[in-house]
Design a protein around this motif. Structure first.
Motif, mmCIF file in Angstrom:
data_model
loop_
_atom_site.group_PDB
_atom_site.id
_atom_site.type_symbol
_atom_site.label_atom_id
_atom_site.label_comp_id
_atom_site.label_asym_id
_atom_site.label_seq_id
_atom_site.Cartn_x
_atom_site.Cartn_y
_atom_site.Cartn_z
ATOM 1 N N ASN A 1 0.835 -1.202 0.000
ATOM 2 C CA ASN A 1 0.000 0.000 0.000
ATOM 3 C C ASN A 1 0.870 1.252 0.000
ATOM 4 N N GLU A 2 1.194 1.734 -1.192
ATOM 5 C CA GLU A 2 2.060 2.914 -1.293
ATOM 6 C C GLU A 2 1.378 4.186 -0.826
ATOM 7 N N PHE A 3 0.025 4.173 -0.752
ATOM 8 C CA PHE A 3 -0.694 5.381 -0.340
ATOM 9 C C PHE A 3 -0.397 5.720 1.117
ATOM 10 N N LEU A 4 -0.209 4.703 1.949
ATOM 11 C CA LEU A 4 0.123 4.930 3.355
ATOM 12 C C LEU A 4 1.507 5.561 3.484
ATOM 13 N N MET A 5 2.479 5.023 2.752
ATOM 14 C CA MET A 5 3.832 5.563 2.841
ATOM 15 C C MET A 5 3.899 6.961 2.240
ATOM 16 N N ARG A 6 3.135 7.201 1.197
ATOM 17 C CA ARG A 6 3.136 8.539 0.610
ATOM 18 C C ARG A 6 2.572 9.553 1.599
ATOM 19 N N CYS A 7 1.539 9.167 2.330
ATOM 20 C CA CYS A 7 0.963 10.061 3.333
ATOM 21 C C CYS A 7 1.965 10.318 4.446
ATOM 22 N N LEU A 8 2.661 9.279 4.886
ATOM 23 C CA LEU A 8 3.673 9.438 5.924
ATOM 24 C C LEU A 8 4.773 10.395 5.464
ATOM 25 N N MET A 9 5.209 10.209 4.228
ATOM 26 C CA MET A 9 6.200 11.114 3.653
ATOM 27 C C MET A 9 5.711 12.558 3.694
ATOM 28 N N ARG A 10 4.452 12.765 3.321
ATOM 29 C CA ARG A 10 3.916 14.128 3.247
ATOM 30 C C ARG A 10 3.836 14.759 4.631
#
Length: 944
Positions: A553-562
């Motif tokens: 789930n790349e959406f979770l990691m992208r949110c964490l990055m943001r």
């Protein structure tokens, strides 16, 4: 896995690649039945990658021996036509690479070879030939029109056009003869499917004359198979399209093309195909095996209605209502199979549902058709659709528990009606149908689903979150102030799709900026929630310790990055805990790096930590990073190495100390290892790290053995177009940091290498970087270099060469420098040349005057310091080039380094330097051939 053994095997193969006959040996392994299928498939994959790497150089010349080239061309077609599909796919990609380079002028026998192998009595070989043809001709699909392209197409049509039509007729005839023979029909429909693909390929740029001459017969055959029925071709699997559906899908692709591009020829046939499409769409089942066919048929109707003339056939309310009710609505209502996909494979459901990724779904195709009608008849279609929206909302209100799908349909219809154009990745829906009010609809029909804690179906929660995601640009900052905490709360949901969509929406709104360049969600709004946000996200990411599952789930990691990007130095109090989580994730996914998007965002998150936290404790951060990443570097995990070198470089850059930390000293030997530089993706990161290390270890690199290793790397980089920029970056770092007395020994050889490349295979980029390099050397007259140093070395290579270089390359290129940093270097170079160059003062008097003129031109539009833009925009993971070669981490993107930061106002600096030598400058200006205007302007700088 034995990493040492793996590395040794890879090195051995890399060495063998350089031997004549290696590629032919690979093909022989693929062709040998005694090898098992896994070995043959792996070898075909290696062969494909080998061809990509070794077929041609940057000038298009073959890198392999001509004997190998001819053998490959001779054997490859026969092998592919008889291979298993999995191997055929790999060989097909290799053929496409070869065709890109050689077809047709260096492989003019290919089409004749293909035609000679066509044989309907052996459909295995015949279909293999058609597959090869499609592999080669499909290259034309994305290309722009050009004379060269049409020469190639005409070459193909001359040889392949008539055999293609014969194949069409022959396959059709054999299908008729075998209507009741299931075993015979399957390969015949496979052939027909490939012929339909080829029909599209051959027509993509223009309608071939041979097709135009036989257009009626071709249309008749296409129509026959649009309405063709056969129980023998039906599949029992409700999710797997059968041969007939695949053929019809390809036919509708071709029909859409013809409707878009060739209406003069196709126009008379539109009516019968629209009627057949209507009949198909109103009678076909809802099973997923028909999805592609339905989407292609709807796509055809969309293409037809794109034409104003044909669209008028729908310009009646009764007809439009029938279209919406019988064609559009049945294909946007959520099906049981959609709900099952959501439950069984939620990440796949999410990816299918996102912008553009569901282009082959019924829903997307139906909405595209609706939008096309809406574009022609906005008021009528808006009114009609609102009737159905109200109808579905009323159904839901009667029994919310039983009729939740009705509300889902209503929201989907409204969103489709409201959005004009595309939903952009950065801002969501920007252009809105002026006949609707998206905020009012949200408040009355959607908001309560977001607020309610119980009694709401998960998909309706998703609809509410996605509504915010889509219309994020239409919602005010005040409204977002209320909505943002609700999205954070939904990260705590137990439902996969809910917390995933919440992460997606949160990330996108945190990345949203107003037209004035201000963030919609400010740092002070996120900081108080950041601990809760990060806890939710780490818990969700790390709940499964399986490597593939963790990075699903790349959406979770992208949110964490943001979150880390937005809170900036607010991360410092939590840095140890966050770093521990990120290192744990790194080590787990390193076992199987399976999702490039996930680990890209993951390393961007680490980059954000380095950028915002490392400056506070650089030494501690460097040690933690080295401890975390040393094992990965040792194992040479190729997917991670370029990211890790970028991070290590950025951490070093955050340390203001002039000394090189011990951990970085231990990296010098491995970084200079030539094997590490063979991976294209490593090069920019390695150069960045080296250019950070060299200034802090100049004495170490000044040793002959180390310096020669550095120069060997420079030589390799600057000899290729791909890495020429990095080559110059490394060279300029060497020039700036190695003592001139040591450097002088090598400078002539360096210059010889550059001038040879400039003469034999220069590019615009290379020329600009070469001229910048000249200015870089010339501007360092105060460090023992300068124009005279450059002139001396060049004249030793060839007497008189500098004048030629200066007049034909350096001056013209400088005048057109686009980058302020290049122009600043040129200003400093020219100024110091005028003041301190004996060669220009004594030998090149005309050149001195030309230098004055060039300097004045630069000062007429002086280079200014670049504006500081502190907005981090990550890479577009949907871009076709993402993941190919090097991917830069934008959180730690290296700022442009100014070798002369002390010079801020170049005009004032030039005047100051010239005034120090005012008498000499005034004399030279009078003696040299300057025009009166140049003399006056130059005098103004000299006099201040």
């Amino acid at each position: 896995m034995n990493y040492k053994l793996t590395v040794e095997a890879e090195i051995t193969l890399l060495q063998e690649e350089k031997q004549p006959g290696f590629s032919v040996t690979l093909l022989q392994i693929v062709a040998t039945p005694s090898y098992d299928d896994v070995t043959r498939l792996a070898t075909s994959l290696y062969f494909k990658n080998f061809i990509r790497k070794w077929w041609t150089d940057e000038q298009g010349n073959h890198k392999l021996p001509q004997g190998d080239v001819q053998t490959i061309k001779h054997e490859l077609i026969a092998l592919m036509t008889s291979a298993k599909p999995s191997i055929q796919f790999q060989l097909g990609e290799a053929i496409a690479v070869i065709a890109d380079s050689d077809f047709w002028d260096r492989w003019d026998t290919l089409v004749d070879d293909l035609v000679s192998r066509l044989n309907l009595d052996d459909l295995t070989v015949n279909n293999g030939v058609l597959q090869v043809g499609h592999t080669i001709f499909s290259r034309w699909r994305p290309l722009y029109r050009s004379d060269r392209l049409f020469t190639e197409i005409n070459h193909v049509l001359e040889k392949f056009g008539e055999p293609f039509l014969i194949q069409l007729q022959g396959v059709d005839s054999r299908i008729e003869q075998n209507r009741s023979n299931k075993e015979a029909l399957s390969p015949l429909f496979a052939a027909l499917n490939l012929l339909m693909k080829l029909l599209y390929d051959l027509s993509i740029q223009d309608l071939p004359p041979i097709f135009e001459d036989n257009f009626g017969a071709i249309m008749s055959l296409l129509h026959k198979y649009v309405i063709f029925q056969s129980d023998l071709l039906e599949t029992n699997d409700e999710s797997q399209a059968g041969p007939l559906e695949l053929v019809k899908s390809e036919i509708f692709m071709a029909l859409s093309l013809y409707a878009q591009k060739f209406d003069e020829d196709f126009g008379p046939h539109v009516g019968e195909f629209v009627e057949s499409s209507w009949n198909l769409l109103t009678t076909i089942g809802s099973e997923t095996k028909y999805d592609i066919l339905v989407s292609r048929a709807l796509g055809f109707l969309t293409s037809v209605t794109n034409n104003q003339k044909h669209a008028q056939n729908f310009n009646e309310e009764a007809i439009a209502s029938q279209v919406i009710e019988k064609v559009i609505l049945p294909n946007i209502v959520l099906r049981d199979s959609d709900v099952e996909l959501l439950e069984d494979d939620p990440i796949e459901y999410i990816r299918n549902d996102l912008e553009g990724l569901d282009s082959e779904t019924r829903r997307r195709a139906a909405i595209d058709f609706l939008k096309q009608l809406l574009a022609h008849f906005p008021q009528m279609i808006t009114n009609l659709v609102f009737r159905y929206i109200h109808h579905f909302l009323s159904e839901y209100s009667v029994n919310p528990k039983a009729n939740w799908k009705s509300k889902d349909t209503a929201i989907y219809l409204f969103v489709s009606l409201a959005v004009k154009g595309t939903i952009t990745a950065s801002q969501g829906a920007k252009n809105i149908n002026e006949l609707v009010d998206v905020v009012d609809f949200f408040q009355k029909n959607v908001a309560k689903d977001l607020i309610s804690d119980t009694g709401i179906e998960p998909i309706l929660k998703v609809d509410a979150i996605k509504y915010l995601y889509i219309f994020r640009s239409q919602i005010s900052q005040a409204q977002w102030h209320d909505a943002f905490p609700l999205l954070v709360k939904h990260l705590g949901s137990s439902e996969y799709v809910i917390y995933s969509y919440a992460a997606l929406a949160l990330e996108r709104v945190m990345a949203l900026y107003t037209d004035a360049g201000q963030p919609v969600i400010r740092q002070d709004s996120v900081k108080p929630l950041s601990d809760q946000l990060l806890q939710h996200l780490f818990k969700l990411i790390e709940k499964d310790s399986n490597a593939a599952k963790m990075q699903e789930n790349e959406f979770l990691m992208r949110c964490l990055m943001r979150v880390l990007i937005v809170i900036r130095d607010g991360v410092i109090p939590m840095v140890d805990r966050i770093f521990s989580h990120l290192v744990n994730i790194t080590h787990i996914i390193a076992a199987n790096p399976s999702n490039p998007r996930f680990y890209y965002y993951h390393f961007e998150a680490i980059g954000a930590l380095v950028r915002f936290a490392a400056p506070s404790e650089p030494e501690r951060f460097e040690n933690q990073l080295y401890d975390a990443f040393a094992g990965i570097l040792y194992k040479n995990i190729e997917e991670f190495v370029p990211y890790i070198f970028q991070i290590l470089a950025a951490a070093l850059e955050s340390n203001r100390s002039a000394n090189l930390p011990p951990n970085y000293v231990s990296l010098i030997g491995p970084v200079l290892n030539p094997q590490l530089w063979l991976m294209r993706g490593n090069v920019p990161a390695l150069v960045r790290l080296l250019t950070d290390v060299i200034p802090r270890a100049a004495n170490e690199f000044a040793r002959a053995d180390q310096l020669e290793q550095l120069l060997a790397i420079f030589q390799r980089l600057v000899s290729t177009k791909i890495n020429e920029i990095q080559g110059f970056e490394l060279l300029e770092c060497i020039i700036a940091n190695i003592p001139v007395g040591i450097l002088a020994t090598y400078f002539q050889n360096i210059l010889q290498l550059l001038l040879t490349r400039l003469q034999n295979s220069k590019t615009e980029v290379f020329t600009q970087r070469f001229v910048h390099f000249y200015h870089f050397v010339s501007a360092r007259a105060d460090h023992g270099l300068g124009a005279d140093f450059f002139i001396s070395a060049s004249e030793q290579l060839q007497e008189g060469i500098f004048v030629q270089l200066y007049l034909t390359i350096i001056l013209p290129t400088t005048e057109n420098f686009p980058r302020p940093s290049d122009r600043k270097a040129a200003v400093i170079s020219f100024t110091r040349t005028l003041i301190s160059s004996n060669a220009f003062a004594q030998r090149y008097k005309k050149g001195w005057a030309l230098t004055v003129q060039a300097l004045l031109k630069l000062l007429a539009n002086p280079p200014l310091p670049p504006a500081v833009v502190d907005i981090i925009v990550e890479q577009d993971v949907d871009d076709m080039s993402f993941g190919v070669g090097f991917t830069q981490l934008t959180t730690i993107k290296k700022p442009v380094v100014d070798p002369w930061p002390e010079i801020t106002d170049v005009k004032a600096w030039v005047s100051q330097e010239l005034r120090k030598n005012a008498r000499q400058m005034a004399e030279y200006a009078q003696e040299r051939p300057l025009d009166d205007q140049a003399k006056r302007i130059f005098a103004s700088y000299v006099q201040g």
